[in-house]
Design a protein around this motif. Sequence first.
Motif, PDB file in Angstrom:
ATOM      1  N   ASP A  89       0.845  -1.186   0.000  1.00 45.61           N
ATOM      2  CA  ASP A  89       0.000   0.000   0.000  1.00 45.61           C
ATOM      3  C   ASP A  89       0.879   1.233   0.000  1.00 45.61           C
ATOM      4  O   ASP A  89       1.338   1.675   1.035  1.00 45.61           O
ATOM      5  N   LEU A  90       1.106   1.803  -1.174  1.00 44.27           N
ATOM      6  CA  LEU A  90       1.969   2.976  -1.242  1.00 44.27           C
ATOM      7  C   LEU A  90       1.282   4.214  -0.696  1.00 44.27           C
ATOM      8  O   LEU A  90       1.939   5.183  -0.367  1.00 44.27           O
ATOM      9  N   GLY A  91      -0.018   4.200  -0.574  1.00 36.56           N
ATOM     10  CA  GLY A  91      -0.698   5.367  -0.066  1.00 36.56           C
ATOM     11  C   GLY A  91      -0.699   5.453   1.451  1.00 36.56           C
ATOM     12  O   GLY A  91      -1.012   6.487   2.016  1.00 36.56           O
ATOM     13  N   ASN A  92      -0.361   4.390   2.125  1.00 36.68           N
ATOM     14  CA  ASN A  92      -0.381   4.358   3.581  1.00 36.68           C
ATOM     15  C   ASN A  92       1.043   4.328   4.084  1.00 36.68           C
ATOM     16  O   ASN A  92       1.742   3.327   3.959  1.00 36.68           O
ATOM     17  N   GLU A  93       1.492   5.419   4.696  1.00 34.71           N
ATOM     18  CA  GLU A  93       2.886   5.510   5.115  1.00 34.71           C
ATOM     19  C   GLU A  93       3.221   4.493   6.190  1.00 34.71           C
ATOM     20  O   GLU A  93       4.371   4.158   6.407  1.00 34.71           O
ATOM     21  N   GLY A  94       2.205   3.990   6.922  1.00 38.48           N
ATOM     22  CA  GLY A  94       2.469   3.023   7.977  1.00 38.48           C
ATOM     23  C   GLY A  94       2.472   1.588   7.481  1.00 38.48           C
ATOM     24  O   GLY A  94       2.779   0.666   8.239  1.00 38.48           O
ATOM     25  N   ALA A  95       2.088   1.379   6.225  1.00 41.93           N
ATOM     26  CA  ALA A  95       2.009   0.013   5.717  1.00 41.93           C
ATOM     27  C   ALA A  95       3.393  -0.564   5.487  1.00 41.93           C
ATOM     28  O   ALA A  95       4.347   0.147   5.215  1.00 41.93           O
ATOM     29  N   ILE A  96       3.502  -1.867   5.593  1.00 43.72           N
ATOM     30  CA  ILE A  96       4.750  -2.558   5.315  1.00 43.72           C
ATOM     31  C   ILE A  96       4.761  -2.928   3.836  1.00 43.72           C
ATOM     32  O   ILE A  96       3.930  -3.713   3.382  1.00 43.72           O
ATOM     33  N   ALA A  97       5.644  -2.330   3.095  1.00 46.22           N
ATOM     34  CA  ALA A  97       5.727  -2.607   1.661  1.00 46.22           C
ATOM     35  C   ALA A  97       6.500  -3.897   1.448  1.00 46.22           C
ATOM     36  O   ALA A  97       7.589  -4.066   1.957  1.00 46.22           O
ATOM     37  N   THR A  98       5.906  -4.820   0.707  1.00 45.37           N
ATOM     38  CA  THR A  98       6.531  -6.111   0.487  1.00 45.37           C
ATOM     39  C   THR A  98       7.365  -6.135  -0.775  1.00 45.37           C
ATOM     40  O   THR A  98       8.078  -7.086  -1.026  1.00 45.37           O
ATOM     41  N   SER A  99       7.253  -5.107  -1.579  1.00 49.18           N
ATOM     42  CA  SER A  99       7.988  -5.065  -2.830  1.00 49.18           C
ATOM     43  C   SER A  99       8.099  -3.612  -3.263  1.00 49.18           C
ATOM     44  O   SER A  99       7.827  -2.708  -2.498  1.00 49.18           O
ATOM     45  N   TRP A 100       8.532  -3.402  -4.527  1.00 53.60           N
ATOM     46  CA  TRP A 100       8.697  -2.034  -4.996  1.00 53.60           C
ATOM     47  C   TRP A 100       8.130  -1.915  -6.398  1.00 53.60           C
ATOM     48  O   TRP A 100       7.753  -2.910  -7.003  1.00 53.60           O
ATOM     49  N   ASN A 101       8.061  -0.704  -6.920  1.00 45.86           N
ATOM     50  CA  ASN A 101       7.380  -0.436  -8.178  1.00 45.86           C
ATOM     51  C   ASN A 101       8.351  -0.104  -9.295  1.00 45.86           C
ATOM     52  O   ASN A 101       8.932   0.987  -9.319  1.00 45.86           O
ATOM     53  N   ALA A 102       8.529  -1.042 -10.192  1.00 39.72           N
ATOM     54  CA  ALA A 102       9.327  -0.820 -11.393  1.00 39.72           C
ATOM     55  C   ALA A 102       8.394  -0.501 -12.559  1.00 39.72           C
ATOM     56  O   ALA A 102       7.259  -0.980 -12.602  1.00 39.72           O
ATOM     57  N   LEU A 103       8.854   0.326 -13.483  1.00 39.07           N
ATOM     58  CA  LEU A 103       8.070   0.618 -14.676  1.00 39.07           C
ATOM     59  C   LEU A 103       8.007  -0.600 -15.591  1.00 39.07           C
ATOM     60  O   LEU A 103       8.949  -1.393 -15.674  1.00 39.07           O
ATOM     61  N   GLN A 104       6.881  -0.731 -16.275  1.00 45.05           N
ATOM     62  CA  GLN A 104       6.778  -1.682 -17.385  1.00 45.05           C
ATOM     63  C   GLN A 104       7.307  -0.952 -18.617  1.00 45.05           C
ATOM     64  O   GLN A 104       6.615  -0.098 -19.185  1.00 45.05           O
ATOM     65  N   PRO A 105       8.543  -1.241 -19.050  1.00 47.22           N
ATOM     66  CA  PRO A 105       9.160  -0.400 -20.082  1.00 47.22           C
ATOM     67  C   PRO A 105       8.480  -0.503 -21.443  1.00 47.22           C
ATOM     68  O   PRO A 105       8.178  -1.582 -21.930  1.00 47.22           O
ATOM     69  N   ILE A 106       8.233   0.666 -22.027  1.00 41.54           N
ATOM     70  CA  ILE A 106       7.861   0.767 -23.436  1.00 41.54           C
ATOM     71  C   ILE A 106       9.136   0.960 -24.250  1.00 41.54           C
ATOM     72  O   ILE A 106       9.273   0.465 -25.367  1.00 41.54           O
ATOM     73  N   TRP A 107      10.066   1.678 -23.655  1.00 37.88           N
ATOM     74  CA  TRP A 107      11.383   1.942 -24.252  1.00 37.88           C
ATOM     75  C   TRP A 107      12.389   2.062 -23.109  1.00 37.88           C
ATOM     76  O   TRP A 107      12.048   2.511 -22.011  1.00 37.88           O
ATOM     77  N   GLN A 108      13.610   1.623 -23.354  1.00 37.99           N
ATOM     78  CA  GLN A 108      14.657   1.810 -22.352  1.00 37.99           C
ATOM     79  C   GLN A 108      16.016   1.903 -23.025  1.00 37.99           C
ATOM     80  O   GLN A 108      16.196   1.442 -24.157  1.00 37.99           O
ATOM     81  N   GLY A 109      16.948   2.543 -22.337  1.00 37.43           N
ATOM     82  CA  GLY A 109      18.294   2.690 -22.863  1.00 37.43           C
ATOM     83  C   GLY A 109      19.315   2.481 -21.768  1.00 37.43           C
ATOM     84  O   GLY A 109      19.032   2.684 -20.576  1.00 37.43           O
ATOM     85  N   GLY A 110      20.514   2.075 -22.172  1.00 34.15           N
ATOM     86  CA  GLY A 110      21.581   1.804 -21.225  1.00 34.15           C
ATOM     87  C   GLY A 110      22.592   2.924 -21.146  1.00 34.15           C
ATOM     88  O   GLY A 110      22.314   4.079 -21.508  1.00 34.15           O
ATOM     89  N   ALA A 111      23.791   2.561 -20.694  1.00 37.04           N
ATOM     90  CA  ALA A 111      24.831   3.556 -20.419  1.00 37.04           C
ATOM     91  C   ALA A 111      25.215   4.358 -21.661  1.00 37.04           C
ATOM     92  O   ALA A 111      25.493   5.560 -21.568  1.00 37.04           O
ATOM     93  N   GLU A 112      25.211   3.745 -22.824  1.00 39.80           N
ATOM     94  CA  GLU A 112      25.590   4.462 -24.048  1.00 39.80           C
ATOM     95  C   GLU A 112      24.583   5.553 -24.374  1.00 39.80           C
ATOM     96  O   GLU A 112      24.952   6.667 -24.762  1.00 39.80           O
TER      97      GLU A 112
END
Length: 205
Positions: free
Chosen positions: A6-29
């Motif tokens: 529950d990201l909306g509840n500051e007291g909640a215990i987060a069991t994971s995190w939120n990664a984007l579902q990539p439409i496009w991505q790029g690396g170091a170059e």
Amino acid sequence: MIITTDLGNEGAIATSWNALQPIWQGGAEVVRSGLPHQQLPPAWQILLLGDGSPTRHLQLLTGEPTEVDVIDMSAIGMDDDRAPSSLQAVPGPRVRRQVWLRTASGQRLAYATSWWEARHVDEYLENKSLPIWASLAKLRTELYRDVQGIYYGDSPVLAQAFGEAGPFWGRHYLFWHHGQPLTLIYEVFSPYLQQYLGKLDRDKV
């Protein structure tokens, strides 16, 4: 996609995190060379691809102090946590920290997840309610921000939390201190920042 309890509840215990579902991505170059301006306006590139402090940049853009809502501090041990592969550079066992970056008046500007070596996290984040930049500046810690990846993608959870439709721009980078990796950080920025950085053309990505 990975969803917290529950990201909306500051007291909640987060069991994971939120990664984007990539439409496009790029690396170091891509990070080194930059993107065509029709894909990502120059001011956005300074925020996403530059090596300056995002919390400091956000403060300068909005004219308000950048504040932090900590929503998760979890011991993850040696788990890869589905993080970018750069996590392997951060010694374990590790602690994951998730925050909202917002203006003092309450406008959410960014979401960030960071991973720290457990035995040093209290040393560098003595006051966990401060932005990382403020904590490390207070310690006069010399750092190198090594941006390694950039993303354009969706997250229904972040869309709801930001009150803004995606897709969103994000990035990940390593902080280096005295030649050693200190922390890995993954950030996603709200489209609300278009009023300061220029309009994003979703059709050009």
